[in-house]
Write a protein that holds these residues in place. Sequence first.
Motif, PDB file in Angstrom:
ATOM      1  N   LEU A   1       0.807  -1.212   0.000  1.00 46.00           N
ATOM      2  CA  LEU A   1       0.000   0.000   0.000  1.00 46.00           C
ATOM      3  C   LEU A   1       0.845   1.269   0.000  1.00 46.00           C
ATOM      4  CD1 LEU A   1      -2.762  -1.080   2.564  1.00 46.00           C
ATOM      5  CD2 LEU A   1      -2.973  -0.911   0.076  1.00 46.00           C
ATOM      6  N   ASP A   2       2.148   1.129  -0.118  1.00 51.43           N
ATOM      7  CA  ASP A   2       3.031   2.287  -0.165  1.00 51.43           C
ATOM      8  C   ASP A   2       2.633   3.171  -1.350  1.00 51.43           C
ATOM      9  OD1 ASP A   2       5.057   4.106  -0.100  1.00 51.43           O
ATOM     10  OD2 ASP A   2       6.692   2.652  -0.229  1.00 51.43           O
ATOM     11  N   ASN A   3       2.248   4.417  -1.058  1.00 54.78           N
ATOM     12  CA  ASN A   3       1.794   5.300  -2.135  1.00 54.78           C
ATOM     13  C   ASN A   3       2.894   6.223  -2.638  1.00 54.78           C
ATOM     14  OD1 ASN A   3       2.047   6.983   0.025  1.00 54.78           O
ATOM     15  ND2 ASN A   3      -0.008   7.871  -0.087  1.00 54.78           N
ATOM     16  N   ALA A   4       4.131   5.887  -2.344  1.00 50.36           N
ATOM     17  CA  ALA A   4       5.255   6.687  -2.828  1.00 50.36           C
ATOM     18  C   ALA A   4       5.421   6.500  -4.332  1.00 50.36           C
ATOM     19  CB  ALA A   4       6.534   6.262  -2.113  1.00 50.36           C
TER      20      ALA A   4
ATOM     21  N   LYS B   1       4.673   8.157 -11.134  1.00 54.00           N
ATOM     22  CA  LYS B   1       3.679   8.411 -10.090  1.00 54.00           C
ATOM     23  C   LYS B   1       3.320   7.133  -9.348  1.00 54.00           C
ATOM     24  CE  LYS B   1      -1.005  10.160  -9.305  1.00 54.00           C
ATOM     25  NZ  LYS B   1      -2.236  10.699  -9.934  1.00 54.00           N
ATOM     26  N   ASP B   2       3.200   6.026 -10.074  1.00 57.20           N
ATOM     27  CA  ASP B   2       2.833   4.745  -9.467  1.00 57.20           C
ATOM     28  C   ASP B   2       3.157   3.614 -10.438  1.00 57.20           C
ATOM     29  OD1 ASP B   2       0.784   4.896 -11.403  1.00 57.20           O
ATOM     30  OD2 ASP B   2      -0.621   5.759  -9.958  1.00 57.20           O
ATOM     31  N   GLY B   3       2.796   2.399 -10.044  1.00 54.87           N
ATOM     32  CA  GLY B   3       3.077   1.245 -10.884  1.00 54.87           C
ATOM     33  C   GLY B   3       2.354   1.287 -12.213  1.00 54.87           C
ATOM     34  N   ASN B   4       1.151   1.838 -12.233  1.00 53.96           N
ATOM     35  CA  ASN B   4       0.411   1.954 -13.487  1.00 53.96           C
ATOM     36  C   ASN B   4       1.146   2.857 -14.473  1.00 53.96           C
ATOM     37  OD1 ASN B   4      -1.685   0.279 -12.660  1.00 53.96           O
ATOM     38  ND2 ASN B   4      -2.843   1.964 -11.760  1.00 53.96           N
ATOM     39  N   ALA B   5       1.732   3.931 -13.952  1.00 55.56           N
ATOM     40  CA  ALA B   5       2.491   4.843 -14.816  1.00 55.56           C
ATOM     41  C   ALA B   5       3.715   4.146 -15.392  1.00 55.56           C
ATOM     42  CB  ALA B   5       2.904   6.080 -14.029  1.00 55.56           C
ATOM     43  N   LEU B   6       4.360   3.320 -14.588  1.00 54.84           N
ATOM     44  CA  LEU B   6       5.511   2.551 -15.076  1.00 54.84           C
ATOM     45  C   LEU B   6       5.082   1.588 -16.180  1.00 54.84           C
ATOM     46  CD1 LEU B   6       8.414   1.521 -14.995  1.00 54.84           C
ATOM     47  CD2 LEU B   6       7.797   0.110 -13.025  1.00 54.84           C
TER      48      LEU B   6
ATOM     49  N   MET C   1      12.924   8.355  -0.430  1.00 55.64           N
ATOM     50  CA  MET C   1      12.759   8.971   0.891  1.00 55.64           C
ATOM     51  C   MET C   1      12.354  10.435   0.745  1.00 55.64           C
ATOM     52  SD  MET C   1      13.329   6.591   3.042  1.00 55.64           S
ATOM     53  CE  MET C   1      13.616   7.421   4.610  1.00 55.64           C
ATOM     54  N   LEU C   2      12.940  11.097  -0.250  1.00 60.74           N
ATOM     55  CA  LEU C   2      12.643  12.505  -0.515  1.00 60.74           C
ATOM     56  C   LEU C   2      12.868  12.774  -1.994  1.00 60.74           C
ATOM     57  CD1 LEU C   2      13.752  15.628   1.485  1.00 60.74           C
ATOM     58  CD2 LEU C   2      14.348  15.446  -0.920  1.00 60.74           C
ATOM     59  N   LEU C   3      11.916  13.459  -2.624  1.00 63.01           N
ATOM     60  CA  LEU C   3      12.038  13.839  -4.034  1.00 63.01           C
ATOM     61  C   LEU C   3      11.594  15.290  -4.163  1.00 63.01           C
ATOM     62  CD1 LEU C   3      10.184  10.724  -5.561  1.00 63.01           C
ATOM     63  CD2 LEU C   3      12.651  10.958  -5.227  1.00 63.01           C
TER      64      LEU C   3
ATOM     65  N   GLY D   1       8.180  20.487 -10.096  1.00 65.76           N
ATOM     66  CA  GLY D   1       7.236  20.595  -8.990  1.00 65.76           C
ATOM     67  C   GLY D   1       7.085  19.371  -8.125  1.00 65.76           C
ATOM     68  N   GLN D   2       7.886  18.334  -8.361  1.00 65.20           N
ATOM     69  CA  GLN D   2       7.742  17.144  -7.543  1.00 65.20           C
ATOM     70  C   GLN D   2       8.150  17.441  -6.109  1.00 65.20           C
ATOM     71  OE1 GLN D   2       8.632  12.358  -7.805  1.00 65.20           O
ATOM     72  NE2 GLN D   2       9.809  13.711  -9.114  1.00 65.20           N
ATOM     73  N   SER D   3       7.356  16.969  -5.145  1.00 61.15           N
ATOM     74  CA  SER D   3       7.652  17.204  -3.735  1.00 61.15           C
ATOM     75  C   SER D   3       7.110  16.042  -2.923  1.00 61.15           C
ATOM     76  CB  SER D   3       7.037  18.514  -3.242  1.00 61.15           C
ATOM     77  OG  SER D   3       7.343  18.744  -1.888  1.00 61.15           O
ATOM     78  N   PHE D   4       7.987  15.102  -2.580  1.00 66.04           N
ATOM     79  CA  PHE D   4       7.599  13.921  -1.818  1.00 66.04           C
ATOM     80  C   PHE D   4       8.539  13.760  -0.636  1.00 66.04           C
ATOM     81  CE2 PHE D   4       8.613   9.512  -0.785  1.00 66.04           C
ATOM     82  CZ  PHE D   4       7.368   9.060  -0.352  1.00 66.04           C
ATOM     83  N   LEU D   5       7.978  13.487   0.535  1.00 63.93           N
ATOM     84  CA  LEU D   5       8.761  13.208   1.728  1.00 63.93           C
ATOM     85  C   LEU D   5       8.135  12.014   2.431  1.00 63.93           C
ATOM     86  CD1 LEU D   5      11.013  14.015   3.763  1.00 63.93           C
ATOM     87  CD2 LEU D   5       9.288  15.412   4.913  1.00 63.93           C
ATOM     88  N   ARG D   6       8.929  10.963   2.618  1.00 60.15           N
ATOM     89  CA  ARG D   6       8.404   9.776   3.287  1.00 60.15           C
ATOM     90  C   ARG D   6       8.202  10.068   4.776  1.00 60.15           C
ATOM     91  NH1 ARG D   6       7.945   4.470   2.054  1.00 60.15           N
ATOM     92  NH2 ARG D   6       9.006   4.773   0.070  1.00 60.15           N
ATOM     93  N   ASN D   7       7.039   9.776   5.266  1.00 62.53           N
ATOM     94  CA  ASN D   7       6.725   9.992   6.688  1.00 62.53           C
ATOM     95  C   ASN D   7       7.209   8.834   7.539  1.00 62.53           C
ATOM     96  OD1 ASN D   7       5.370  12.447   6.150  1.00 62.53           O
ATOM     97  ND2 ASN D   7       3.534  11.310   5.554  1.00 62.53           N
TER      98      ASN D   7
END
Length: 254
Positions: A34-37, A95-100, A131-133, A248-254
Motif C-alpha cells: 500500500l506504499d503510495n510513494a 507516479k505509481d506502478g500503473n504509470a511505469l 525517501m525525498l524527491l 514541482g515534484q515534492s515527496f517526503l516519506r513519513n
Amino acid sequence: MNKSSIKRIILTMIIAVLGIISAGAVSFERQEALDNAPVVGMYRFVIPSELQGAYNSVGVENLTSSMAQEPNTLSMNVAHVKTNPTTSYVIEMYKDGNALDTHRKSEHFQKYVNEVGSKLTNRKLYDVQPMLLMEKAEPLSAINDNTSVVSMTEFTIDKNEEDTILKQYQLDIERAIRDDVGYKAGYILRDRNNKTYWYVIQIYSDDVAYKKHVSSPGYRFAMGQIQPYLKNSKTEVLQGDILVNHGGQSFLRN
C-alpha cells in the motif's frame, strides 16, 4: 494436572505465538503493497562503443517522448561517469506502478529496448525506494548541453538517526530549490532490502552551481550535523546527458 493436559496447553501457546508472527508478517507485506510513494528505478550499465550514437539518439527520443506523452512519468535522468563515458546511470520516476506499466508499453520505449536497451552490458539494477524527491517548480529539459552536473552520494546511516539525517537533507534541499537558480532537483533513495543504505542524487545546471551548493553555509551546516552518523560515504560527480522532468515534484516519506 496430567501430562496430556500440559501438552495441550503448550501446543495452544505455540499456535498462538505463530499466529501473531504470521499476522505481523502479513501486516508488513500489506504496508509495503500500500506504499503510495512514487516508483523509482535506478540502473547502471555500459554502452558498447558501436552503440553510442544510437543510444544517444534513441534515448533522447524515448525520454522526451515520455515527458510529452506521459503525464505520470515524473522524471527521467541519464548521466555518465566523466572519466568513463561508456558507463551511464539512469534514474527514472513514476507516479505509481500503473504509470511505469504505461511507459513500458509505449511505442518509444519499445523502440529503445529493441534498438539499444537489449544490447547494453554490465547492467546493475538498484532496488530502491524514495525517501525525498524535490524539484524546482518549472520543468527541466537539459539535453546534451555539456554543462549539467549530477552528483551521486551513497552511504550507510546509523539507523537510530534516520529522522535527523532526512530532516537535515530536507532543509538543505528545500533551501537550494528555493534560493539557488542552478540547483534543479534533489532525490534521496534507500535500498529496499537494506534500509540503512542510502543514495543522494542532486542535479545542477553546471559545475559552478554544484560547487556553490557544496560550499554554501546551509550545506556545510547540514553535513556537520549528520556526518557523525554516516559510514563509508562516497560521492561521484557525473556529466548530465538527458535530464528531463515535469517540475514541482515534492515527496517526503513519513
